[in-house]
Design a protein around this motif. Structure first.
Motif, PDB file in Angstrom:
ATOM      1  N   THR A  12       0.828  -1.207   0.000  1.00 48.13           N
ATOM      2  CA  THR A  12       0.000   0.000   0.000  1.00 48.13           C
ATOM      3  C   THR A  12       0.864   1.260   0.000  1.00 48.13           C
ATOM      4  O   THR A  12       0.548   2.246  -0.683  1.00 48.13           O
ATOM      5  N   LEU A  13       1.952   1.250   0.762  1.00 51.12           N
ATOM      6  CA  LEU A  13       2.879   2.387   0.732  1.00 51.12           C
ATOM      7  C   LEU A  13       3.448   2.580  -0.671  1.00 51.12           C
ATOM      8  O   LEU A  13       3.569   3.715  -1.155  1.00 51.12           O
ATOM      9  N   GLN A  14       3.784   1.489  -1.315  1.00 51.97           N
ATOM     10  CA  GLN A  14       4.315   1.575  -2.667  1.00 51.97           C
ATOM     11  C   GLN A  14       3.278   2.163  -3.621  1.00 51.97           C
ATOM     12  O   GLN A  14       3.604   2.974  -4.497  1.00 51.97           O
ATOM     13  N   GLN A  15       2.025   1.808  -3.427  1.00 48.24           N
ATOM     14  CA  GLN A  15       0.960   2.371  -4.255  1.00 48.24           C
ATOM     15  C   GLN A  15       0.813   3.875  -4.036  1.00 48.24           C
ATOM     16  O   GLN A  15       0.569   4.634  -4.985  1.00 48.24           O
ATOM     17  N   MET A  16       0.982   4.318  -2.806  1.00 50.42           N
ATOM     18  CA  MET A  16       0.909   5.751  -2.511  1.00 50.42           C
ATOM     19  C   MET A  16       2.064   6.500  -3.175  1.00 50.42           C
ATOM     20  O   MET A  16       1.903   7.637  -3.639  1.00 50.42           O
ATOM     21  N   GLN A  17       3.222   5.855  -3.241  1.00 50.81           N
ATOM     22  CA  GLN A  17       4.355   6.456  -3.933  1.00 50.81           C
ATOM     23  C   GLN A  17       4.056   6.561  -5.427  1.00 50.81           C
ATOM     24  O   GLN A  17       4.336   7.598  -6.054  1.00 50.81           O
ATOM     25  N   THR A  18       3.484   5.518  -5.998  1.00 49.06           N
ATOM     26  CA  THR A  18       3.135   5.533  -7.424  1.00 49.06           C
ATOM     27  C   THR A  18       2.120   6.626  -7.727  1.00 49.06           C
ATOM     28  O   THR A  18       2.182   7.277  -8.781  1.00 49.06           O
ATOM     29  N   LYS A  19       1.212   6.873  -6.795  1.00 51.37           N
ATOM     30  CA  LYS A  19       0.207   7.920  -6.976  1.00 51.37           C
ATOM     31  C   LYS A  19       0.776   9.323  -6.803  1.00 51.37           C
ATOM     32  O   LYS A  19       0.111  10.308  -7.123  1.00 51.37           O
ATOM     33  N   GLY A  20       1.978   9.425  -6.249  1.00 57.41           N
ATOM     34  CA  GLY A  20       2.599  10.732  -6.064  1.00 57.41           C
ATOM     35  C   GLY A  20       2.231  11.414  -4.766  1.00 57.41           C
ATOM     36  O   GLY A  20       2.599  12.572  -4.544  1.00 57.41           O
ATOM     37  N   LYS A  21       1.532  10.718  -3.875  1.00 56.15           N
ATOM     38  CA  LYS A  21       1.174  11.328  -2.592  1.00 56.15           C
ATOM     39  C   LYS A  21       2.354  11.312  -1.622  1.00 56.15           C
ATOM     40  O   LYS A  21       2.371  12.084  -0.662  1.00 56.15           O
ATOM     41  N   ILE A  22       3.281  10.411  -1.853  1.00 60.20           N
ATOM     42  CA  ILE A  22       4.537  10.396  -1.093  1.00 60.20           C
ATOM     43  C   ILE A  22       5.672  10.190  -2.089  1.00 60.20           C
ATOM     44  O   ILE A  22       5.503   9.507  -3.105  1.00 60.20           O
ATOM     45  N   LYS A  23       6.813  10.804  -1.797  1.00 62.10           N
ATOM     46  CA  LYS A  23       7.970  10.594  -2.664  1.00 62.10           C
ATOM     47  C   LYS A  23       8.712   9.316  -2.305  1.00 62.10           C
ATOM     48  O   LYS A  23       9.241   8.633  -3.185  1.00 62.10           O
ATOM     49  N   HIS A  24       8.748   9.012  -1.016  1.00 60.54           N
ATOM     50  CA  HIS A  24       9.438   7.817  -0.550  1.00 60.54           C
ATOM     51  C   HIS A  24       8.701   7.275   0.665  1.00 60.54           C
ATOM     52  O   HIS A  24       7.970   7.995   1.348  1.00 60.54           O
ATOM     53  N   TRP A  25       8.910   5.997   0.954  1.00 57.63           N
ATOM     54  CA  TRP A  25       8.346   5.400   2.159  1.00 57.63           C
ATOM     55  C   TRP A  25       9.460   4.731   2.959  1.00 57.63           C
ATOM     56  O   TRP A  25      10.519   4.408   2.434  1.00 57.63           O
ATOM     57  N   GLY A  26       9.174   4.567   4.242  1.00 53.74           N
ATOM     58  CA  GLY A  26      10.140   3.914   5.114  1.00 53.74           C
ATOM     59  C   GLY A  26       9.434   3.327   6.314  1.00 53.74           C
ATOM     60  O   GLY A  26       8.202   3.200   6.337  1.00 53.74           O
ATOM     61  N   VAL A  27      10.209   2.989   7.325  1.00 54.42           N
ATOM     62  CA  VAL A  27       9.679   2.340   8.518  1.00 54.42           C
ATOM     63  C   VAL A  27      10.237   3.023   9.761  1.00 54.42           C
ATOM     64  O   VAL A  27      11.178   3.820   9.685  1.00 54.42           O
ATOM     65  N   SER A  28       9.656   2.675  10.890  1.00 55.62           N
ATOM     66  CA  SER A  28      10.081   3.266  12.158  1.00 55.62           C
ATOM     67  C   SER A  28       9.952   2.207  13.250  1.00 55.62           C
ATOM     68  O   SER A  28       9.056   1.353  13.203  1.00 55.62           O
ATOM     69  N   ASN A  29      10.850   2.272  14.214  1.00 55.04           N
ATOM     70  CA  ASN A  29      10.864   1.316  15.331  1.00 55.04           C
ATOM     71  C   ASN A  29      10.976  -0.128  14.836  1.00 55.04           C
ATOM     72  O   ASN A  29      10.374  -1.043  15.402  1.00 55.04           O
ATOM     73  N   PHE A  30      11.766  -0.328  13.787  1.00 56.72           N
ATOM     74  CA  PHE A  30      12.059  -1.661  13.269  1.00 56.72           C
ATOM     75  C   PHE A  30      13.405  -2.115  13.789  1.00 56.72           C
ATOM     76  O   PHE A  30      14.393  -1.384  13.689  1.00 56.72           O
ATOM     77  N   ASP A  31      13.463  -3.332  14.316  1.00 54.27           N
ATOM     78  CA  ASP A  31      14.719  -3.948  14.728  1.00 54.27           C
ATOM     79  C   ASP A  31      15.246  -4.786  13.559  1.00 54.27           C
ATOM     80  O   ASP A  31      14.625  -4.854  12.493  1.00 54.27           O
ATOM     81  N   ILE A  32      16.364  -5.449  13.772  1.00 53.91           N
ATOM     82  CA  ILE A  32      16.993  -6.161  12.663  1.00 53.91           C
ATOM     83  C   ILE A  32      16.112  -7.282  12.129  1.00 53.91           C
ATOM     84  O   ILE A  32      16.050  -7.503  10.902  1.00 53.91           O
ATOM     85  N   SER A  33      15.406  -7.990  12.998  1.00 51.80           N
ATOM     86  CA  SER A  33      14.533  -9.061  12.510  1.00 51.80           C
ATOM     87  C   SER A  33      13.407  -8.503  11.645  1.00 51.80           C
ATOM     88  O   SER A  33      13.010  -9.114  10.644  1.00 51.80           O
ATOM     89  N   ASP A  34      12.879  -7.321  12.016  1.00 51.48           N
ATOM     90  CA  ASP A  34      11.847  -6.677  11.214  1.00 51.48           C
ATOM     91  C   ASP A  34      12.398  -6.258   9.852  1.00 51.48           C
ATOM     92  O   ASP A  34      11.744  -6.441   8.824  1.00 51.48           O
ATOM     93  N   MET A  35      13.601  -5.713   9.851  1.00 52.95           N
ATOM     94  CA  MET A  35      14.213  -5.274   8.609  1.00 52.95           C
ATOM     95  C   MET A  35      14.532  -6.458   7.701  1.00 52.95           C
ATOM     96  O   MET A  35      14.356  -6.389   6.471  1.00 52.95           O
ATOM     97  N   GLU A  36      14.986  -7.546   8.282  1.00 53.92           N
ATOM     98  CA  GLU A  36      15.277  -8.742   7.482  1.00 53.92           C
ATOM     99  C   GLU A  36      13.996  -9.287   6.850  1.00 53.92           C
ATOM    100  O   GLU A  36      13.998  -9.684   5.674  1.00 53.92           O
ATOM    101  N   GLU A  37      12.920  -9.284   7.612  1.00 58.54           N
ATOM    102  CA  GLU A  37      11.628  -9.717   7.073  1.00 58.54           C
ATOM    103  C   GLU A  37      11.178  -8.786   5.952  1.00 58.54           C
ATOM    104  O   GLU A  37      10.686  -9.227   4.903  1.00 58.54           O
ATOM    105  N   LEU A  38      11.353  -7.495   6.179  1.00 55.08           N
ATOM    106  CA  LEU A  38      10.966  -6.502   5.185  1.00 55.08           C
ATOM    107  C   LEU A  38      11.675  -6.732   3.855  1.00 55.08           C
ATOM    108  O   LEU A  38      11.058  -6.694   2.784  1.00 55.08           O
ATOM    109  N   LEU A  39      12.965  -6.979   3.908  1.00 51.24           N
ATOM    110  CA  LEU A  39      13.736  -7.086   2.672  1.00 51.24           C
ATOM    111  C   LEU A  39      13.434  -8.348   1.883  1.00 51.24           C
ATOM    112  O   LEU A  39      13.906  -8.490   0.758  1.00 51.24           O
ATOM    113  N   GLU A  40      12.642  -9.235   2.442  1.00 52.87           N
ATOM    114  CA  GLU A  40      12.209 -10.419   1.700  1.00 52.87           C
ATOM    115  C   GLU A  40      10.980 -10.129   0.840  1.00 52.87           C
ATOM    116  O   GLU A  40      10.593 -10.954   0.013  1.00 52.87           O
ATOM    117  N   LEU A  41      10.375  -8.950   1.010  1.00 55.06           N
ATOM    118  CA  LEU A  41       9.126  -8.621   0.325  1.00 55.06           C
ATOM    119  C   LEU A  41       9.369  -7.912  -0.996  1.00 55.06           C
ATOM    120  O   LEU A  41      10.407  -7.271  -1.187  1.00 55.06           O
TER     121      LEU A  41
END
Length: 281
Positions: A124-153
């Motif tokens: 959904t964040l990626q779709q908002m970027q495609t629509k131009g409502k955001i230039k970039h997306w990111g995350v907050s309060n992510f630890d390494i396990s969260d980031m590792e999971e994220l990068l699999e997507l």
């Protein structure tokens, strides 16, 4: 002034946090002046969130930047976990855009992990970027396990930053998360970069910090901020309601600590030698 590359923008390494701002009408004028003076001193990054004062901080930012050149600012906002679903995120984003009075956010963050599947939120964040409502997306309060999971997507390579609590007295992310992010060139946004409460008092009163501050004709606060951004890949977002203090925070981006000073601070406030729980405010 030290800068950091985030997305396709180079921005000063110290921005303006707004947590707890906008809550008190009696101090609203001073808070707006603090943001305006910080921007005039060279800050470009303003960090807010729909959570902060249930939109009051967003409205404060909107009032402070009214009439400014939007292209010269880098505005970060965040979506709550409860609103991070395919059915709710865009509405939440639109509300925040209206509160701030802008057509887009430079960076929109998933504030922390919740019950919504991570894959759904990122898509959904990626779709908002495609629509131009955001230039970039990111995350907050992510630890390494969260980031590792994220990068699999799918589209995970588009993640522009991770915002975590980080300061001289809270160095837990240096054990594994921060090196992992550096290897993948993912910038850190450091919130609470001068600590809070008793910990802040211990840092600012520390004799080593005070001596280094004297070396640079600076305040202890400025040294703690200069330390936080020392690697060139971190943006610190201190929050202050005081205009002069806000300007001093921004000017800390001009301070470069020596190797000897950094070594002294490492002795006084050692980096972790084991994995630590992620600090969160």
């Amino acid at each position: 002034m030290r800068e950091v590359t985030i997305g396709d923008s180079n921005v000063p390494a110290i921005g303006l946090g707004t947590w707890h701002m906008g809550d008190n009408n009696a101090t609203r004028g001073t808070e707006i002046k603090a943001l305006k003076d910080g921007i005039a001193a060279g800050a470009r990054v303003l960090d807010t969130a729909e959570m902060d004062g249930n939109g009051r901080s967003e409205r404060l930012v909107g009032e402070a930047i009214k009439g400014m050149n939007r292209d010269e600012l880098f505005i970060i906002d965040k979506v709550l976990p409860s609103n991070a679903s395919a059915s709710r995120l865009e509405h939440s984003l639109d509300t925040s855009l209206k509160q701030v009075g802008t057509d887009y956010f430079d960076l929109y963050l998933y504030h922390w992990r919740g019950a919504i599947p991570l894959s759904e939120t990122i898509l959904t964040l990626q779709q908002m970027q495609t629509k131009g409502k955001i230039k970039h997306w990111g995350v907050s309060n992510f630890d390494i396990s969260d980031m590792e999971e994220l990068l699999e997507l799918p589209n995970a390579d588009q993640v522009a930053a991770n915002e975590d609590l980080y300061n001289l007295g809270s160095r837990g992310i240096e054990y594994s998360l921060l090196p992992w992010m550096r290897e993948r060139k993912i910038p850190l946004i450091a919130y609470t970069p001068v600590a809070a409460g008793d910990q802040r008092g211990r840092l600012t009163a520390d004799p080593v910090v005070k001596q280094i501050a004297a070396n640079h004709s600076a305040s202890a606060w400025q040294i703690i901020l200069a330390w936080a951004i020392r690697d060139g890949n971190t943006i610190a977002i201190p929050q202050s309601n005081d205009p002069k203090h806000t300007v001093d925070n921004v000017l800390a981006a001009n301070i470069t600590l020596t190797a000897n000073e950094l070594a002294q601070l490492d002795v006084q406030f050692p980096k972790p030698n084991s994995k630590q729980p992620l600090d969160m405010r």
